[in-house]
Design an enzyme around this catalytic site. Structure first.
Site, PDB file in Angstrom:
ATOM      1  N   ASP A 105     -17.634  -2.355  -4.552  1.00 17.39           N
ATOM      2  CA  ASP A 105     -16.354  -2.895  -5.058  1.00 17.39           C
ATOM      3  C   ASP A 105     -16.238  -2.628  -6.556  1.00 17.39           C
ATOM      4  OD1 ASP A 105     -13.869  -4.010  -4.930  1.00 17.39           O
ATOM      5  OD2 ASP A 105     -14.549  -6.091  -4.956  1.00 17.39           O
ATOM      6  N   LYS A 142      -9.185 -16.265 -12.536  1.00  8.31           N
ATOM      7  CA  LYS A 142      -8.884 -16.912 -11.259  1.00  8.31           C
ATOM      8  C   LYS A 142      -8.417 -15.815 -10.310  1.00  8.31           C
ATOM      9  CE  LYS A 142      -6.589 -21.095  -9.880  1.00  8.31           C
ATOM     10  NZ  LYS A 142      -6.743 -22.425 -10.270  1.00  8.31           N
TER      11      LYS A 142
END
Ligand code: ADE
Length: 497
Positions: free
Chosen positions: A324, A204
């Site tokens: 990233d 999450k």
């Protein structure tokens, strides 16, 4: 297979056609044009792209609808003949798509002979390919008991294997993937996605959630994008569906799906599931023997080198920079090789056409992993190489995370993120800029690496990933080759006293 083109199928088609808000820049951003934007994805009445588009789309039985927008990918689509469902028109001046109207062409009454022969031939090839695909699928079905399919609209999707072999693997290996991309046909993607049961949440973050899902007994990973990060879903979907990206060290794509639930949009990306989770998780859990450290490093380097390289020809791919890279975006597979995940910020470049496709995701990379030229905003954003150099900086940091967890002469350190001792948790852009640009700091390389002929090579490699001058850094290909050499280094004879 049903011939219906349902809404979301169309949506995926539009994604593939480049009607999303990604942006291709030919040579430089100066050549962007402004266009009228009127399609389900428009946030504003205008958009910017390499060209303007007018697309007439018609769902079977429905009224044709005109979608106006900006074009980025696949300029050859602009030249294509209209089909029964889509007529695509491109133009290259600002707002040139504003007043254009299109009609779907009716078939010619007296069609010329050559195109007909061409079409018949193409049809024969398609039928043969389809028959081959179906035959392979049938053969698989027949191996199982029962030929029925309880899977609703797509008869291509099969009952899960009862023999323990991977139905998904078969489906993905079969010839029925999308034309140019790495995925299944869009309808099949949608059907697969809607048959996935979410089992447990395994991650999450700001990006959304990652779940382990189950598709007919096989584990899959489902990334559910937060609504704030829909551009990452668009970008990743676009890349997987337009680029052939099947590689052992790139996370395997299965399907992408957009659904509307309780008036909110759910964006799913379904990929292979890897039990070990991310490299970040893996490094927390266990220290590494040098051979394992090298296996992780080499395989991650193979993934990065594959992303960075442009491959020419029909099975080719554009060069891709990740933007990233970090240990959380590298997954550890069950064979203890890494694969690179999260293409939501990636940029693409094709030398031949000199297209730099930087998309238009407002997201930026992770601050902790940003290269000095990103932090001091000196990066040349119109030059594709610049993005690869920032990936190499970040890759050096991932190597450092691996190196700290490597046992040498019985010594190992706890897991720490890069710059843990120089910036606070969740560092700001300014925190990172001070350390990396002003003070020109790099992470401290563990002394014990010098004691090992192989790991001292790894230490030197990190230094060469962190040169302040971006163009002086190693290339991903050089990193891969050097790591491969190091991993074949004959084992040190053990000194016994
Ligand atoms: N975490 C993020 N992506 C994952 C994946 N594909 N498999 C397992 N864990 C993950």
């Amino acid at each position: 297979m049903t011939s219906e083109i349902p809404r979301k199928g169309l949506l995926m088609l539009l994604v593939a056609l480049g009607l999303t808000r990604g942006g291709v820049v030919k040579a430089s951003r100066d050549q962007l044009v402004n266009c009228t934007c009127e399609n389900p994805h428009c946030k504003k009445p205008t958009c910017q792209g390499a060209w303007c588009t007018v697309v007439l789309v018609r769902e079977q039985g429905g009224h044709p609808q005109v979608h106006r927008g900006c074009g980025n990918m696949n300029p050859e689509l602009c030249l294509g003949r209209p089909t029964e469902f889509v007529n695509h028109h491109c133009c290259y001046r600002s707002f040139c798509n504003h007043n254009v109207s299109l009609v779907l062409e009716e078939p010619d009454v007296n069609p010329p002979l050559l195109p007909i022969l061409g079409s018949v031939l193409a049809l024969l090839v398609l039928v043969a390919l389809g028959a081959l695909g179906l035959w392979r699928v049938r053969r698989r079905q027949e191996k199982q008991r029962g030929l029925h399919s309880d899977l609703g609209e797509s008869s291509l999707i099969l009952k899960a294997s009862e023999q323990g072999d991977s139905m998904l693997g078969d489906l993905l290996d079969s010839d029925c993937t999308t034309g140019s991309g790495s995925g299944l046909p869009f309808l099949v993607q949608r059907t697969v996605a809607r048959q996935v049961a979410l089992v447990e949440c395994v991650g999450k973050g700001r990006y959304g959630e990652v779940w382990r899902g189950s598709w007919h007994g096989e584990s899959v990973a489902v990334k559910i994008f937060s609504s704030r990060d829909e551009q990452s879903w668009f970008r990743e979907t676009e890349i997987y569906n337009t680029v052939l990206l099947r590689h052992d060290n790139i996370l395997g794509f299965i399907a992408s799906d957009m659904t509307s639930r309780n008036s909110s949009t759910q964006l799913w990306l379904i990929t292979h599931f890897h039990e070990h989770g991310s490299l970040y998780d893996f490094l927390q859990r266990q220290p590494l023997e040098p051979q394992l450290a090298l296996r992780l490093a080499v395989s991650a380097a193979c993934g990065l080198a594959h992303l960075h390289v442009e491959i020419f020809g029909t099975q080719g791919k554009p060069a891709i920079a990740h933007r990233d890279l970090k240990s959380r975006n590298v997954l550890v597979k069950s064979d203890l090789q890494c694969c690179i995940a999260d293409l939501g910020l990636a940029v693409m470049h094709s030398q031949g056409s000199d297209y730099l496709d930087i998309g238009n995701n407002p997201r930026v990379g992770t601050k902790r992993y940003m290269a000095p030229e990103v932090l001091d905003e000196q990066i040349r954003t119109d030059c594709f190489e610049s993005y690869k150099w920032t990936d190499v900086w970040a890759f050096g940091l991932v190597l450092w995370e691996i190196a700290r967890r490597t046992i040498i002469n019985g010594i190992v350190e706890d897991y720490r993120p890069p710059f843990y001792d120089m910036v606070p948790n969740d560092p700001s852009f300014e925190d990172m800029k001070k350390v990396v640009c002003t003070d020109q700091q790099t992470p401290t390389i563990p002394n014990r690496l010098a004691a090992d002929p192989v790991l001292s090579g790894l230490a030197q490699m990190m230094r060469e990933c962190w040169y302040p001058n971006p163009s002086a850094r190693l290339t991903a290909l050089r990193i891969k080759k050097t790591l491969q050499k190091l991993s074949h280094h004959p084992e040190k004879p053990k000194v016994t006293h």
